[in-house]
Design an enzyme around this catalytic site. Structure first.
Site, PDB file in Angstrom:
ATOM      1  N   TYR A  50       0.855  -1.188   0.000  1.00  0.00           N
ATOM      2  CA  TYR A  50       0.000   0.000   0.000  1.00  0.00           C
ATOM      3  C   TYR A  50       0.888   1.235   0.000  1.00  0.00           C
ATOM      4  CZ  TYR A  50      -3.508   3.446   1.342  1.00  0.00           C
ATOM      5  OH  TYR A  50      -4.336   4.546   1.362  1.00  0.00           O
TER       6      TYR A  50
ATOM      7  N   ASP B   9       9.649   3.676   0.079  1.00  0.00           N
ATOM      8  CA  ASP B   9       8.519   4.341   0.712  1.00  0.00           C
ATOM      9  C   ASP B   9       8.694   4.182   2.220  1.00  0.00           C
ATOM     10  OD1 ASP B   9       6.180   5.247   1.737  1.00  0.00           O
ATOM     11  OD2 ASP B   9       4.859   4.076   0.416  1.00  0.00           O
TER      12      ASP B   9
ATOM     13  N   LYS C 289       3.726  10.769   7.972  1.00  0.00           N
ATOM     14  CA  LYS C 289       3.527  10.421   9.381  1.00  0.00           C
ATOM     15  C   LYS C 289       4.454  11.198  10.336  1.00  0.00           C
ATOM     16  CE  LYS C 289       1.477   6.068   7.980  1.00  0.00           C
ATOM     17  NZ  LYS C 289       0.060   5.939   8.186  1.00  0.00           N
TER      18      LYS C 289
HETATM   19  C1  LIG Z   1       3.775   2.851   3.240  1.00  0.00           C
HETATM   20  C2  LIG Z   1       2.732   3.901   3.054  1.00  0.00           C
HETATM   21  N1  LIG Z   1       2.816   4.735   2.011  1.00  0.00           N
HETATM   22  C3  LIG Z   1       1.916   5.708   1.797  1.00  0.00           C
HETATM   23  C4  LIG Z   1       0.853   5.870   2.649  1.00  0.00           C
HETATM   24  C5  LIG Z   1      -0.153   6.958   2.417  1.00  0.00           C
HETATM   25  O1  LIG Z   1      -0.023   7.940   3.387  1.00  0.00           O
HETATM   26  P1  LIG Z   1      -1.249   8.909   3.720  1.00  0.00           P
HETATM   27  O2  LIG Z   1      -2.303   8.090   4.370  1.00  0.00           O
HETATM   28  O3  LIG Z   1      -0.656   9.969   4.596  1.00  0.00           O
HETATM   29  O4  LIG Z   1      -1.718   9.473   2.416  1.00  0.00           O
HETATM   30  C6  LIG Z   1       0.717   5.029   3.754  1.00  0.00           C
HETATM   31  C7  LIG Z   1      -0.412   5.185   4.691  1.00  0.00           C
HETATM   32  O5  LIG Z   1      -0.561   4.519   5.679  1.00  0.00           O
HETATM   33  C8  LIG Z   1       1.679   4.011   3.951  1.00  0.00           C
HETATM   34  O6  LIG Z   1       1.587   3.168   4.995  1.00  0.00           O
END
Ligand SMILES: Cc1ncc(COP(=O)(O)O)c(C=O)c1O
Length: 444
Positions: free
Chosen positions: A142, A234, A263
Site C-alpha cells: 500500500y 517508501d 507520518k
Molecule cells: C507505506 C505507506 N505509504 C503511503 C501511505 C499513504 O499515506 P497517507 O495516508 O498519509 O496518504 C501510507 C499510509 O498509511 C503508507 O503506509
C-alpha cells in the site's frame, strides 16, 4: 463497556459522511468508538472508556498524545502568528536540513501534505527523470490512495483494484511478490528498459509487517542500477521510526534514489515529503520541469511540529526507549504464543509489533525471540510470511472479528485488521506493556 455515545455519533455520521468515516479503515464493526481525547499513551472515547493506544494515529505519534512542551510551544506560536502564508518560511528550511543531515540518501527534500501525495509525486519524478512509464511494486503493498499503485494482479497482468481508475494506469504497473528474487529478475529481464522505478517499503509495514530476507534490497539496488531505473523507498511508516533518525535505509545500509516520508516527519499534522539526491529531486519544478506544487505544502505549523518532534527524539533517547518497549512486547507476546497459539508469528522491529495468525509452524527452542527477522537458521523460517500473499493466507477473519473486538473490550486499542502495524510511543510505560501482555494472554 458502554458505547452509547459512540453509537449515536456513528448514527449521525452515517447521514453526512460515506460509511460514517473519513478514512475507510476507521469503520470498525459494528461501529467505531469516537475518540474524545488522547492522554499520553492512551485514548479516551466519547463514553469515557480508556484504552491503551497502540494505533497512535496509524504511526505519526512517536511521542504519544501529550506533545512535550517544546513541540506544543512551537505549534502554538506558529498557529498564533498566522497559520500559513503562501511564501516560504525558515522552519521549512530547518526541517529539510534536519532530514538531509540524518537520512543517508537524502540531499534535498520537497514537502507535501500526505504520504499519498509523496508517493504520487515520487512516481512522477521517477518517470520524468528516466523518461520511462513503468513502475514495479510489491504485491499487496500500500502506497496510499493513488492511481498507479492501487492495482491487483501479478507481473504485467494487472488491473485497477478500485472502480474509477482507468485500466491504462495499471498497464504501467508491474507487481512482484516481496522477497522473491526470481520474480524481480524475470520482470527486469522482460521489461527492464521500460522500468522507471521499483517502489517498495523497506519492510512491508501495512501488510502484516514483513521483513526483507537477507540480500533482497541489495538485489533491488543492483537491478535498478543495471537497468537505469530508480529505487524508491517508501518510508512513510518506517521513516523516523525504524532505525531512528537514519530511518530504515540506514538500518539496512541501502542507498535508495528517492525516499518518501509522511507520518512522523509532520509531528502529528498532515504531511508527506519526497527526498533524494539533488541531481534527481531538482527535476521538480521550479528547478526542473516535473510539475509539483501545493497550497499547503511546507505548512509552518506542520513543519514546526515535525522539527520539534525530531529534535526532541534526538535529544531524549526516545528511540532507545520506544524500541525497548517494542522488544518487551514482542518477546512477551512470543512467550504467550509458545504456550497458547504456537502456530502464530510475532513480527515487527524497533517500535513496531504485530501478531500474524499464521496457520502452521510451531515455536521451537530457537525461534526468533522478539519478532521474525527472516533468520534462515530459525526453525520457523519456512513458515514465517515472506510476502503479502503469505499474510493473506493467515486467519485474517479470526483476527478481525474475534481478536480485535476482544482486545478492545480489554481496553487495548489495536489497528483493526491483520495487516496494519501496532506502534509504541514515548508516552507508553512499562505498566502499559504489562497490562497489554496480560490482555494478550487472556484473549489469544
Ligand atoms: C507505506 C505507506 N505509504 C503511503 C501511505 C499513504 O499515506 P497517507 O495516508 O498519509 O496518504 C501510507 C499510509 O498509511 C503508507 O503506509
Amino acid at each position: 463497556m458502554n458505547h452509547d455515545e459512540s453509537r449515536d455519533l456513528y448514527d449521525r455520521a452515517l447521514s453526512v459522511m460515506p460509511g460514517g468515516v473519513n478514512s475507510s479503515v476507521r469503520a470498525t464493526r459494528p461501529y467505531p468508538f469516537f475518540v474524545q481525547k488522547g492522554d499520553g499513551g492512551h485514548v479516551i472515547d466519547a463514553d469515557g472508556n480508556r484504552y491503551i493506544d497502540f494505533v497512535m494515529g496509524y504511526g505519526p505519534l512517536l511521542l504519544g498524545h501529550d506533545l512535550p512542551e517544546p513541540v506544543q510551544a512551537a505549534v502554538q506560536q506558529r498557529a498564533s502568528e498566522g497559520p500559513m502564508y503562501g511564501a516560504p518560511t525558515e522552519v521549512e528550511v530547518e526541517l529539510a536540513e534536519f532530514v538531509a543531515r540524518h537520512v543517508p540518501s537524502v540531499e534535498m527534500v520537497r514537502f507535501v501534505n500526505s504520504g499519498t501525495e509523496a508517493t504520487v509525486s515520487a512516481v512522477r519524478l521517477a518517470r520524468g527523470y528516466t523518461g520511462r512509464d513503468k513502475i514495479v511494486i510489491m504485491e499487496g503493498s500500500y502506497h496510499g490512495a493513488q492511481e498507479s499503485t492501487l492495482v491487483d494482479g501479478e507481473r504485467d497482468d494487472t488491473a485497477p483494484s478500485s472502480p474509477g481508475i482507468p485500466e491504462s494506469f495499471a498497464e504501467h504497473t508491474l507487481t512482484v511478490p516481496f522477497n522473491d528474487e526470481t520474480a524481480i529478475h524475470e520482470v527486469f529481464e522482460e521489461h527492464g528498459e521500460d522500468i522507471a522505478a521499483v517502489l517498495t517499503e523497506p519492510i512491508l509495514g501495512n501488510h502484516g509487517i514483513v521483513h526483507p530476507v537477507e540480500g533482497y534490497h541489495q538485489t533491488l539496488r543492483e537491478l535498478t542500477d543495471q537497468y537505469g531505473a530508480l529505487l524508491i523507498f517508501d518510508e512513510v511508516i518506517t521513516g523516523f521510526r525504524v532505525g531512528g533518525l537514519q530511518c530504515a535505509q540506514g538500518k539496512f545500509g541501502i542507498d535508495p534514489d528517492i525516499t518518501t516520508f509522511g507520518k512522523i516527519v509532520g509531528g502529528g499534522f498532515p504531511v508527506g515529503a519526497i527526498g533524494g539526491k539533488s541531481e534527481i529531486v531538482e527535476h521538480f519544478t521550479p528547478a526542473g520541469d516535473v510539475f509539483q506544487s501545493g497550497t499547503f505544502s511546507g505548512h509552518p505549523v506542520t513543519m514546526a511540529a515535525g522539527l520539534e518532534t525530531l529534535r526532541y527524539a534526538a535529544e531524549n533517547d526516545v528511540y532507545d526507549y520506544v524500541n525497548d518497549l517494542g522488544e518487551r512486547l514482542r518477546s512477551g507476546i512470543a512467550d504467550i504464543l509458545e504456550d497458547q497459539a504456537p502456530s502464530y508469528t510475532v513480527v515487527g522491529t524497533d517500535s513496531m509489533f504485530k501478531v500474524i495468525f499464521t496457520r502452521d509452524g510451531a515455536f521451537g527452542e530457537e525461534h526468533c525471540e522478539s519478532g521474525c527477522t527472516q533468520d534462515p537458521t530459525c526453525p520457523r523460517y519456512e513458515h514465517c510470511p515472506k510476502n503479502g500473499a503469505d499474510v493473506d493466507r493467515a486467519e485474517t477473519e479470526r483476527w478481525e472479528r474475534l481478536f480485535w473486538p476482544a482486545m478492545k473490550d480489554e481496553g487495548i486499542f489495536l489497528t483493526p485488521n491483520q495487516f496494519e502495524s501496532q506502534f509504541v510511543s514515548a508516552a507508553h510505560t512499562a505498566d502499559d506493556v504489562e497490562q497489554a501482555l496480560e490482555a494478550y494472554k487472556r484473549v489469544l
